[in-house]
Write a protein that holds these residues in place. Sequence first.
Motif, PDB file in Angstrom:
ATOM      1  N   PHE A  71       0.824  -1.202   0.000  1.00 38.26           N
ATOM      2  CA  PHE A  71       0.000   0.000   0.000  1.00 38.26           C
ATOM      3  C   PHE A  71       0.860   1.255   0.000  1.00 38.26           C
ATOM      4  N   GLY A  72       0.241   2.385  -0.392  1.00 34.38           N
ATOM      5  CA  GLY A  72       0.901   3.694  -0.325  1.00 34.38           C
ATOM      6  C   GLY A  72       2.234   3.718  -1.043  1.00 34.38           C
ATOM      7  N   HIS A  73       3.219   4.387  -0.418  1.00 38.57           N
ATOM      8  CA  HIS A  73       4.532   4.493  -1.062  1.00 38.57           C
ATOM      9  C   HIS A  73       5.313   3.191  -0.941  1.00 38.57           C
ATOM     10  N   HIS A  74       4.722   2.172  -0.309  1.00 35.77           N
ATOM     11  CA  HIS A  74       5.351   0.848  -0.223  1.00 35.77           C
ATOM     12  C   HIS A  74       4.809  -0.083  -1.302  1.00 35.77           C
ATOM     13  N   LYS A  75       3.981   0.457  -2.196  1.00 30.82           N
ATOM     14  CA  LYS A  75       3.401  -0.354  -3.260  1.00 30.82           C
ATOM     15  C   LYS A  75       4.515  -1.003  -4.079  1.00 30.82           C
ATOM     16  N   GLY A  76       4.364  -2.293  -4.319  1.00 32.80           N
ATOM     17  CA  GLY A  76       5.351  -3.018  -5.101  1.00 32.80           C
ATOM     18  C   GLY A  76       6.500  -3.572  -4.287  1.00 32.80           C
ATOM     19  N   HIS A  77       6.510  -3.345  -2.975  1.00 34.42           N
ATOM     20  CA  HIS A  77       7.557  -3.890  -2.110  1.00 34.42           C
ATOM     21  C   HIS A  77       7.046  -5.144  -1.426  1.00 34.42           C
ATOM     22  N   GLN A  78       7.952  -6.042  -1.125  1.00 35.21           N
ATOM     23  CA  GLN A  78       7.595  -7.250  -0.388  1.00 35.21           C
ATOM     24  C   GLN A  78       7.450  -6.923   1.089  1.00 35.21           C
ATOM     25  N   HIS A  79       6.429  -7.451   1.749  1.00 41.19           N
ATOM     26  CA  HIS A  79       6.236  -7.260   3.181  1.00 41.19           C
ATOM     27  C   HIS A  79       6.041  -8.606   3.852  1.00 41.19           C
ATOM     28  N   TYR A  80       6.367  -8.648   5.130  1.00 40.11           N
ATOM     29  CA  TYR A  80       6.337  -9.886   5.904  1.00 40.11           C
ATOM     30  C   TYR A  80       5.608  -9.664   7.221  1.00 40.11           C
ATOM     31  N   ILE A  81       5.017 -10.741   7.746  1.00 41.77           N
ATOM     32  CA  ILE A  81       4.411 -10.720   9.072  1.00 41.77           C
ATOM     33  C   ILE A  81       4.977 -11.922   9.832  1.00 41.77           C
ATOM     34  N   GLU A  82       5.417 -11.676  11.048  1.00 39.13           N
ATOM     35  CA  GLU A  82       5.962 -12.742  11.889  1.00 39.13           C
ATOM     36  C   GLU A  82       4.887 -13.795  12.166  1.00 39.13           C
ATOM     37  N   LEU A  83       5.274 -15.069  12.123  1.00 34.60           N
ATOM     38  CA  LEU A  83       4.329 -16.148  12.409  1.00 34.60           C
ATOM     39  C   LEU A  83       3.786 -16.075  13.834  1.00 34.60           C
ATOM     40  N   GLY A  84       4.507 -15.424  14.727  1.00 29.70           N
ATOM     41  CA  GLY A  84       4.046 -15.276  16.104  1.00 29.70           C
ATOM     42  C   GLY A  84       2.748 -14.493  16.225  1.00 29.70           C
ATOM     43  N   PHE A  85       2.380 -13.735  15.190  1.00 30.30           N
ATOM     44  CA  PHE A  85       1.131 -12.970  15.214  1.00 30.30           C
ATOM     45  C   PHE A  85      -0.055 -13.767  14.678  1.00 30.30           C
ATOM     46  N   VAL A  86       0.188 -15.007  14.238  1.00 31.75           N
ATOM     47  CA  VAL A  86      -0.891 -15.842  13.713  1.00 31.75           C
ATOM     48  C   VAL A  86      -1.663 -16.451  14.880  1.00 31.75           C
ATOM     49  N   ALA A  87      -2.967 -16.198  14.897  1.00 32.15           N
ATOM     50  CA  ALA A  87      -3.835 -16.758  15.939  1.00 32.15           C
ATOM     51  C   ALA A  87      -4.387 -18.117  15.514  1.00 32.15           C
ATOM     52  N   GLY A  88      -4.540 -18.319  14.204  1.00 30.40           N
ATOM     53  CA  GLY A  88      -5.065 -19.593  13.733  1.00 30.40           C
ATOM     54  C   GLY A  88      -5.274 -19.606  12.240  1.00 30.40           C
ATOM     55  N   VAL A  89      -5.524 -20.801  11.714  1.00 33.19           N
ATOM     56  CA  VAL A  89      -5.832 -20.995  10.300  1.00 33.19           C
ATOM     57  C   VAL A  89      -7.259 -21.520  10.239  1.00 33.19           C
ATOM     58  N   GLU A  90      -8.100 -20.796   9.496  1.00 30.90           N
ATOM     59  CA  GLU A  90      -9.523 -21.135   9.392  1.00 30.90           C
ATOM     60  C   GLU A  90      -9.862 -21.325   7.921  1.00 30.90           C
ATOM     61  N   GLY A  91      -9.894 -22.562   7.478  1.00 31.41           N
ATOM     62  CA  GLY A  91     -10.153 -22.829   6.062  1.00 31.41           C
ATOM     63  C   GLY A  91      -9.024 -22.271   5.220  1.00 31.41           C
TER      64      GLY A  91
END
Length: 86
Positions: free
Chosen positions: A39-59
């Motif tokens: 999004f914004g001026h970060h459009k086209g850049h790769q972004h990551y989220i730490e797995l520690g923030f995952v609460a669960g997988v639903e489908g």
Amino acid sequence: MAMNKINGGMEVIGADGVHVGTVDQVEGDRIRLRKSDSFGHHKGHQHYIELGFVAGVEGNKVRLSANADIAVTLEEEPSGRPVDLG
């Protein structure tokens, strides 16, 4: 948490159910989001989220433990530094 259930193409949503991004792939202890979700001026850049923030997988959705508006501030650049939203 069975992180091996996270696959490319899955939607990443905040605890509030709002779209945060789409999984490109899991790399180590982070989810790499598709560039098309940046999004914004970060459009086209790769972004990551730490797995520690995952609460669960639903489908076909990966639910985070934070609401979407907070989760985007937790995203990281490939270097591991937080995204500068300013």
